[in-house]
Design a protein around this motif. Structure first.
Motif, PDB file in Angstrom:
ATOM      1  N   GLU A 147      31.537   5.161 -18.094  1.00  0.00           N
ATOM      2  CA  GLU A 147      32.940   5.129 -17.637  1.00  0.00           C
ATOM      3  C   GLU A 147      33.325   3.719 -17.185  1.00  0.00           C
ATOM      4  O   GLU A 147      34.419   3.245 -17.478  1.00  0.00           O
ATOM      5  CB  GLU A 147      33.156   6.116 -16.482  1.00  0.00           C
TER       6      GLU A 147
ATOM      7  N   HIS B 146      31.783   6.045  -7.601  1.00  0.00           N
ATOM      8  CA  HIS B 146      30.461   6.184  -8.242  1.00  0.00           C
ATOM      9  C   HIS B 146      29.382   5.617  -7.317  1.00  0.00           C
ATOM     10  O   HIS B 146      28.297   6.171  -7.201  1.00  0.00           O
ATOM     11  CB  HIS B 146      30.419   5.403  -9.569  1.00  0.00           C
TER      12      HIS B 146
ATOM     13  N   HIS C 118      35.971  14.264  -7.621  1.00  0.00           N
ATOM     14  CA  HIS C 118      36.017  13.061  -8.468  1.00  0.00           C
ATOM     15  C   HIS C 118      36.525  13.376  -9.881  1.00  0.00           C
ATOM     16  O   HIS C 118      37.389  12.675 -10.403  1.00  0.00           O
ATOM     17  CB  HIS C 118      34.622  12.436  -8.520  1.00  0.00           C
TER      18      HIS C 118
HETATM   19 FE   LIG Z   1      34.014   8.634 -12.724  1.00  0.00          FE
END
Ligand SMILES: [Fe+2]
Ligand SMILES: [Fe+2]
Length: 142
Positions: free
Chosen positions: A63, A82, A118
Motif C-alpha cells: 500500500e 501502519h 483502518h
Molecule cells: Fe493501510
C-alpha cells in the motif's frame, strides 16, 4: 472471542489485490485463533504469528509503495497507522517468542479493532483515490 470475517460490504476497498491481501490477513488471524483454542504447541503458535507478521508487513509495504508512486496526499497519515501495528507487534513479539499465549490474545484483540477501523476508513479512502486516478488516466488516454 472476536470474529475475523472479511465481507465485501464491510471491508471491500474494491482494488482486487488489496482486497485479496486483506482477506489473507483475516484468514491468518482466524488460523491463529483456532490454534489458540486447541492444544497447539508453542512452536506452531509462533510460526502462525510469524506468518501473520510477514504478510501484514508485505501488505503495508504494498500500500505504501502505491501511495508513493501516485503522490497520495494522505500518505504520512496512512503510513503512521501502519506504523502503530508494526510497533505493537514488535513489543508483543518478545513475549510471544517466550511462549506467552496472553500476548497472542492481546495481539489478536488489538488487530481486530485496528483492522476494522483502518480498512473501513483509511484503506477505503486509498481505494477510492486509486480507482478515481485510474479513471482519470483512462479518460485522458481515450
Ligand atoms: Fe493501510
Ligand atoms: Fe490495508
Amino acid at each position: 472471542m472476536r470474529k475475523f470475517e472479511w465481507t465485501e460490504q464491510q471491508h471491500g476497498v474494491f482494488i482486487p489485490e488489496i482486497d485479496r491481501e486483506h482477506q489473507l490477513i483475516f484468514t491468518l488471524c482466524r488460523n491463529l485463533q483456532r490454534a489458540l483454542r486447541g492444544p497447539a504447541p508453542t512452536e506452531q503458535i509462533r510460526s502462525l504469528v510469524n506468518e501473520l507478521a510477514v504478510h501484514s508487513s508485505e501488505h503495508f509495504w504494498h500500500e505504501e509503495r502505491q501511495m508513493r508512486a501516485t503522490g497520495y496526499s494522505f500518505y504520512a497519515w496512512h503510513k503512521q497507522q501502519h506504523h502503530t501495528v508494526r510497533s505493537k507487534m514488535t513489543v508483543l513479539e518478545v513475549r510471544i517468542r517466550s511462549g506467552d499465549r496472553d500476548a497472542v490474545c492481546e495481539l489478536l484483540a488489538f488487530l481486530h479493532g485496528w483492522l476494522n477501523d483502518h480498512i473501513r476508513v483509511t484503506d477505503r479512502m486509498l481505494g477510492a483515490y486509486l480507482r478515481n486516478r485510474q479513471r482519470e488516466l483512462t479518460a485522458r488516454a481515450s
